[in-house]
Design an enzyme around this catalytic site. Structure first.
Site, PDB file in Angstrom:
ATOM      1  N   ASP A  58       0.728  -1.003   0.015  1.00 52.46           N
ATOM      2  CA  ASP A  58       0.193  -0.084  -0.111  1.00 52.46           C
ATOM      3  C   ASP A  58       0.871   1.263   0.315  1.00 52.46           C
ATOM      4  OD1 ASP A  58      -1.986   1.999   0.747  1.00 52.46           O
ATOM      5  OD2 ASP A  58      -3.000   0.580   1.823  1.00 52.46           O
ATOM      6  N   ILE A  59       0.582   2.548  -0.850  1.00 52.34           N
ATOM      7  CA  ILE A  59       1.228   3.316  -0.815  1.00 52.34           C
ATOM      8  C   ILE A  59       1.074   4.217   0.585  1.00 52.34           C
ATOM      9  CG2 ILE A  59       1.346   3.915  -3.470  1.00 52.34           C
ATOM     10  CD1 ILE A  59      -0.933   5.666  -3.042  1.00 52.34           C
ATOM     11  N   THR A 121      -5.728  14.111 -13.531  1.00 51.68           N
ATOM     12  CA  THR A 121      -6.558  13.964 -14.521  1.00 51.68           C
ATOM     13  C   THR A 121      -7.174  15.171 -14.720  1.00 51.68           C
ATOM     14  OG1 THR A 121      -9.104  13.301 -14.579  1.00 51.68           O
ATOM     15  CG2 THR A 121      -8.446  13.488 -12.385  1.00 51.68           C
ATOM     16  N   ASP A 122      -7.866  15.421 -15.764  1.00 51.60           N
ATOM     17  CA  ASP A 122      -8.597  16.780 -16.157  1.00 51.60           C
ATOM     18  C   ASP A 122      -9.497  16.883 -15.427  1.00 51.60           C
ATOM     19  OD1 ASP A 122     -10.328  14.855 -17.394  1.00 51.60           O
ATOM     20  OD2 ASP A 122      -9.984  15.581 -19.606  1.00 51.60           O
ATOM     21  N   GLU A 123     -10.432  15.762 -14.691  1.00 49.14           N
ATOM     22  CA  GLU A 123     -11.547  16.115 -13.979  1.00 49.14           C
ATOM     23  C   GLU A 123     -11.402  17.210 -12.842  1.00 49.14           C
ATOM     24  OE1 GLU A 123     -13.569  12.550 -12.959  1.00 49.14           O
ATOM     25  OE2 GLU A 123     -13.162  11.574 -15.017  1.00 49.14           O
ATOM     26  N   TYR A 157     -14.313  11.168  -6.457  1.00 52.31           N
ATOM     27  CA  TYR A 157     -13.115  10.780  -7.135  1.00 52.31           C
ATOM     28  C   TYR A 157     -12.291  12.124  -7.600  1.00 52.31           C
ATOM     29  CZ  TYR A 157     -10.134   9.893 -11.039  1.00 52.31           C
ATOM     30  OH  TYR A 157      -8.990  10.225 -11.912  1.00 52.31           O
ATOM     31  N   SER A 159     -12.576  15.096  -6.670  1.00 54.37           N
ATOM     32  CA  SER A 159     -12.182  16.086  -5.533  1.00 54.37           C
ATOM     33  C   SER A 159     -10.798  15.336  -4.545  1.00 54.37           C
ATOM     34  CB  SER A 159     -13.259  16.646  -4.483  1.00 54.37           C
ATOM     35  OG  SER A 159     -13.940  15.132  -4.135  1.00 54.37           O
ATOM     36  N   LYS A 161      -8.498  13.542  -6.268  1.00 53.77           N
ATOM     37  CA  LYS A 161      -7.512  13.857  -7.100  1.00 53.77           C
ATOM     38  C   LYS A 161      -7.025  15.568  -7.049  1.00 53.77           C
ATOM     39  CE  LYS A 161      -5.616  11.469  -9.613  1.00 53.77           C
ATOM     40  NZ  LYS A 161      -4.341  10.352  -9.499  1.00 53.77           N
ATOM     41  N   ARG A 200     -16.463  -1.845 -20.822  1.00 50.40           N
ATOM     42  CA  ARG A 200     -17.749  -2.521 -20.225  1.00 50.40           C
ATOM     43  C   ARG A 200     -18.575  -2.512 -21.621  1.00 50.40           C
ATOM     44  NH1 ARG A 200     -22.896   0.109 -17.198  1.00 50.40           N
ATOM     45  NH2 ARG A 200     -23.876  -1.953 -16.720  1.00 50.40           N
ATOM     46  N   GLN A 201     -18.733  -1.732 -22.525  1.00 49.13           N
ATOM     47  CA  GLN A 201     -19.433  -2.110 -23.778  1.00 49.13           C
ATOM     48  C   GLN A 201     -19.087  -3.073 -24.625  1.00 49.13           C
ATOM     49  OE1 GLN A 201     -22.024  -0.710 -22.524  1.00 49.13           O
ATOM     50  NE2 GLN A 201     -21.019   1.097 -21.426  1.00 49.13           N
TER      51      GLN A 201
HETATM   52  P1  NAD Z   1      -6.781   1.750 -12.374  1.00 51.12           P
HETATM   53  O1  NAD Z   1      -7.916   1.872 -11.202  1.00 51.12           O
HETATM   54  O2  NAD Z   1      -6.709   0.814 -13.634  1.00 51.12           O
HETATM   55  O3  NAD Z   1      -5.475   1.418 -11.561  1.00 51.12           O
HETATM   56  C1  NAD Z   1      -4.914   1.860 -10.263  1.00 51.12           C
HETATM   57  C2  NAD Z   1      -3.997   0.995  -9.762  1.00 51.12           C
HETATM   58  O4  NAD Z   1      -3.519   1.479  -8.339  1.00 51.12           O
HETATM   59  C3  NAD Z   1      -4.316  -0.345  -9.383  1.00 51.12           C
HETATM   60  O5  NAD Z   1      -3.403  -1.406  -9.938  1.00 51.12           O
HETATM   61  C4  NAD Z   1      -4.472  -0.388  -7.938  1.00 51.12           C
HETATM   62  O6  NAD Z   1      -4.165  -1.622  -7.451  1.00 51.12           O
HETATM   63  C5  NAD Z   1      -3.480   0.388  -7.506  1.00 51.12           C
HETATM   64  N1  NAD Z   1      -3.600   0.934  -6.242  1.00 51.12           N
HETATM   65  C6  NAD Z   1      -4.764   1.544  -5.817  1.00 51.12           C
HETATM   66  N2  NAD Z   1      -4.963   1.980  -4.552  1.00 51.12           N
HETATM   67  C7  NAD Z   1      -3.633   1.571  -3.991  1.00 51.12           C
HETATM   68  C8  NAD Z   1      -2.776   1.891  -2.834  1.00 51.12           C
HETATM   69  N3  NAD Z   1      -3.419   2.426  -1.863  1.00 51.12           N
HETATM   70  N4  NAD Z   1      -1.655   1.334  -2.590  1.00 51.12           N
HETATM   71  C9  NAD Z   1      -0.929   0.890  -3.915  1.00 51.12           C
HETATM   72  N5  NAD Z   1      -1.583   0.765  -5.147  1.00 51.12           N
HETATM   73  C10 NAD Z   1      -2.998   0.971  -5.264  1.00 51.12           C
HETATM   74  O7  NAD Z   1      -6.702   3.267 -12.752  1.00 51.12           O
HETATM   75  P2  NAD Z   1      -6.017   3.829 -14.013  1.00 51.12           P
HETATM   76  O8  NAD Z   1      -7.339   4.196 -14.955  1.00 51.12           O
HETATM   77  O9  NAD Z   1      -4.911   3.169 -14.490  1.00 51.12           O
HETATM   78  O10 NAD Z   1      -5.706   5.276 -13.457  1.00 51.12           O
HETATM   79  C11 NAD Z   1      -4.022   5.687 -13.130  1.00 51.12           C
HETATM   80  C12 NAD Z   1      -3.936   6.874 -12.548  1.00 51.12           C
HETATM   81  O11 NAD Z   1      -4.171   7.509 -13.827  1.00 51.12           O
HETATM   82  C13 NAD Z   1      -4.782   7.470 -11.575  1.00 51.12           C
HETATM   83  O12 NAD Z   1      -4.058   8.219 -10.711  1.00 51.12           O
HETATM   84  C14 NAD Z   1      -5.850   8.276 -12.211  1.00 51.12           C
HETATM   85  O13 NAD Z   1      -6.383   9.124 -11.455  1.00 51.12           O
HETATM   86  C15 NAD Z   1      -5.360   8.941 -13.465  1.00 51.12           C
HETATM   87  N6  NAD Z   1      -5.935   9.051 -14.817  1.00 51.12           N
HETATM   88  C16 NAD Z   1      -6.624   7.975 -15.104  1.00 51.12           C
HETATM   89  C17 NAD Z   1      -7.394   8.348 -16.383  1.00 51.12           C
HETATM   90  C18 NAD Z   1      -8.138   7.347 -17.050  1.00 51.12           C
HETATM   91  O14 NAD Z   1      -8.823   7.581 -18.229  1.00 51.12           O
HETATM   92  N7  NAD Z   1      -8.382   6.163 -16.627  1.00 51.12           N
HETATM   93  C19 NAD Z   1      -7.213   9.725 -17.150  1.00 51.12           C
HETATM   94  C20 NAD Z   1      -6.439  10.447 -16.277  1.00 51.12           C
HETATM   95  C21 NAD Z   1      -5.714  10.297 -15.244  1.00 51.12           C
HETATM   96  O1  TDX Z   2     -21.763   2.098 -18.524  1.00 51.78           O
HETATM   97  C1  TDX Z   2     -21.552   3.179 -18.695  1.00 51.78           C
HETATM   98  N1  TDX Z   2     -22.138   3.993 -19.470  1.00 51.78           N
HETATM   99  C2  TDX Z   2     -21.731   5.290 -19.668  1.00 51.78           C
HETATM  100  O2  TDX Z   2     -22.587   6.062 -20.560  1.00 51.78           O
HETATM  101  C3  TDX Z   2     -20.392   3.657 -18.015  1.00 51.78           C
HETATM  102  C4  TDX Z   2     -19.275   3.056 -17.370  1.00 51.78           C
HETATM  103  C5  TDX Z   2     -20.004   5.027 -18.408  1.00 51.78           C
HETATM  104  N2  TDX Z   2     -20.736   6.018 -18.789  1.00 51.78           N
HETATM  105  C6  TDX Z   2     -20.483   7.368 -19.266  1.00 51.78           C
HETATM  106  C7  TDX Z   2     -20.034   8.074 -18.260  1.00 51.78           C
HETATM  107  C8  TDX Z   2     -18.816   9.072 -18.868  1.00 51.78           C
HETATM  108  O3  TDX Z   2     -19.568  10.100 -19.446  1.00 51.78           O
HETATM  109  O4  TDX Z   2     -19.249   7.242 -20.181  1.00 51.78           O
HETATM  110  C9  TDX Z   2     -18.295   8.368 -19.963  1.00 51.78           C
HETATM  111  C10 TDX Z   2     -16.964   7.595 -19.359  1.00 51.78           C
HETATM  112  O5  TDX Z   2     -17.219   6.924 -18.141  1.00 51.78           O
HETATM  113  P1  TDX Z   2     -15.943   6.119 -17.365  1.00 51.78           P
HETATM  114  O6  TDX Z   2     -15.132   5.496 -18.239  1.00 51.78           O
HETATM  115  O7  TDX Z   2     -16.583   5.934 -15.841  1.00 51.78           O
HETATM  116  O8  TDX Z   2     -15.145   7.644 -17.353  1.00 51.78           O
HETATM  117  P2  TDX Z   2     -14.966   9.061 -16.583  1.00 51.78           P
HETATM  118  O9  TDX Z   2     -15.943   9.150 -15.496  1.00 51.78           O
HETATM  119  O10 TDX Z   2     -15.020  10.033 -17.763  1.00 51.78           O
HETATM  120  O11 TDX Z   2     -13.418   9.071 -16.071  1.00 51.78           O
HETATM  121  C11 TDX Z   2     -12.387   8.380 -16.551  1.00 51.78           C
HETATM  122  O12 TDX Z   2     -11.646   9.174 -17.099  1.00 51.78           O
HETATM  123  C12 TDX Z   2     -10.859  10.124 -16.280  1.00 51.78           C
HETATM  124  C13 TDX Z   2     -11.540   7.685 -15.492  1.00 51.78           C
HETATM  125  O13 TDX Z   2     -12.254   6.679 -15.185  1.00 51.78           O
HETATM  126  C14 TDX Z   2     -10.834   8.540 -14.612  1.00 51.78           C
HETATM  127  O14 TDX Z   2      -9.961   7.810 -13.584  1.00 51.78           O
HETATM  128  C15 TDX Z   2     -10.071   9.523 -15.482  1.00 51.78           C
HETATM  129  O15 TDX Z   2      -9.608  10.480 -14.155  1.00 51.78           O
END
Ligand code: NAD
Ligand code: TDX
Length: 341
Positions: A58-59, A121-123, A157, A159, A161, A200-201
């Protein structure tokens, strides 16, 4: 270089581990990952060995983090709870991993003077109006996020980040930590957990389940292939200016309905073969990144400029890696069904 990669067994982290492994043979990688539901040893298993080590932990575990950090040159921090929908059911792990976890890493990086890159993230900027509601369909100012945009997160989420970004700012200014931050848009590609929209889709269609679109499907996300994200993070780590924030995006704005219809078409299904389900509470309308700082200052450019080709490869990956996701599919869909989604 000794490089610590947190969250390197998750989606984007494991893609980055693979990117560095393939392109930078002088780097020794240590992955620190808790292997939560989203982390998967299989994502890096085939490259574990002399150059890539996996530490399961764990981090937030300060003694463990110190032990690893003490012999590192740099740390790229991906570990986080990452799914908005989960954060609406139970925010507590988000506070733990995203806030306390980042704090623990920052304290350790400061102690051992380790170069730190924080992946965000941009969020954190909240959302933008849909283009159809902007004068001139959004060709003017305020159309996209820039590093000047105001922090305005919407969900537990985003907030947490945003809080983690603020901690990095504080440690950089007050303790002179050698840190940079990147805020990236929505990633797609292989190894993404099947709770997220695109996988998912795809896996719904492969499982004979109708895809599920939240609300009206008008919400817009700015898609980037995860490999382009990896190259951008490496560029910032090695060439970025300490104390700076860089926005990463690939001009990939698409509304969710269009993305889903494209998936259906590429998978040979009628484009209206999906269900509209309950909307996400607080659902951000539109994200869009202005990545010109990264492009002009550091010379980065996305390589996956054709979304449909990237999507096609992603569909092929999920089709040929059914063992990777099949075991979890029922539980993921049961959880969504409980939320009416
Ligand atoms: P993910 O959920 O697929 O992976 C997260 C990883 O972190 C997992 O392997 C998990 O086991 C590990 N983890 C979680 N909590 C932990 C802890 N306490 N100690 C050690 N390991 C831990 O996420 P992702 O989509 O790959 O996102 C990775 C990073 O990028 C995140 O910081 C996310 O905010 C950022 N990010 C994601 C997206 C996106 O589109 N998915 C976009 C922009 C930024
Ligand atoms: O089943 C679905 N149907 C649907 O319409 C799901 C799971 C999502 N959605 C919509 C919600 C969002 O508008 O699709 C869009 C994308 O959803 P997610 O994949 O959950 O992504 P989002 O919430 O946009 O966040 C993602 O991008 C920014 C990552 O999960 C974050 O970690 C990252 O910071």
């Amino acid at each position: 270089m000794q490089l610590l990669i947190t969250g390197g067994a998750g989606f984007i982290g494991s893609n980055f581990v693979r990117y560095v492994y393939k392109n930078h043979p002088n780097v020794q990688i240590t992955v620190l990952d808790k292997l939560t539901y989203a982390g998967n040893r299989a994502n890096v298993e085939d490259i574990l060995g002399d150059r890539v080590k996996l530490v399961v932990g764990d981090i937030c575990d300060a003694p463990l983090v110190d032990r690893l950090m003490s012999h590192m040159d740099a740390c790229v921090h991906y570990a986080a709870e990452s799914h908005n929908d989960n954060s609406l059911i139970d925010p507590s792990p988000f506070l733990h991993s995203n806030v306390v976890g980042t704090y623990t890493l920052l304290e350790s990086a400061r102690k051992y003077d380790v170069r730190f890159h924080h992946v965000s993230t941009d969020e954190v900027y909240g959302d933008l109006p849909l283009r159809e509601n902007l004068p001139g369909h959004g060709e003017g100012k305020g159309e996209k996020f820039t590093t000047e945009s105001r922090y305005n997160p919407s969900s537990p989420y985003s907030s947490t980040k945003a809080a983690s970004d603020m901690l990095v700012h504080g440690w950089t200014r007050s303790f002179k930590l050698r840190a940079t931050i990147s805020n990236c848009s929505n990633n797609y590609g292989p190894y993404q957990h099947i709770e997220k929209f695109i996988p998912r889709q795809i896996t719904n269609i492969l499982s004979g389940i109708r895809p599920k679109l939240y609300g009206t499907g008008k919400n817009v996300r700015d898609w980037i292939h995860t490999e382009d994200h990896s190259r951008a993070v490496w560029t910032i780590l090695t060439q970025g200016t300490i104390g700076e924030t860089y926005l990463i995006g690939a001009n990939g704005e698409k509304d969710n309905k269009t993305v889903l219809e494209t998936i259906l078409r590429l998978m040979g299904r009628p484009s209206d073969d999906y269900e509209l389900v309950k909307d996400r509470p607080g659902h951000d309308l539109r994200y869009a990144i202005d990545a010109s700082k990264l492009e002009t200052e550091l010379g980065w450019k996305p390589e996956y400029t054709d979304f449909e080709t990237g999507l096609k490869h992603t569909i092929e990956w999920y089709t040929s890696h059914q063992d990777w996701w099949k075991g979890e599919k029922t539980a993921v869909e049961d959880k969504y069904a409980q939320q009416g989604q």
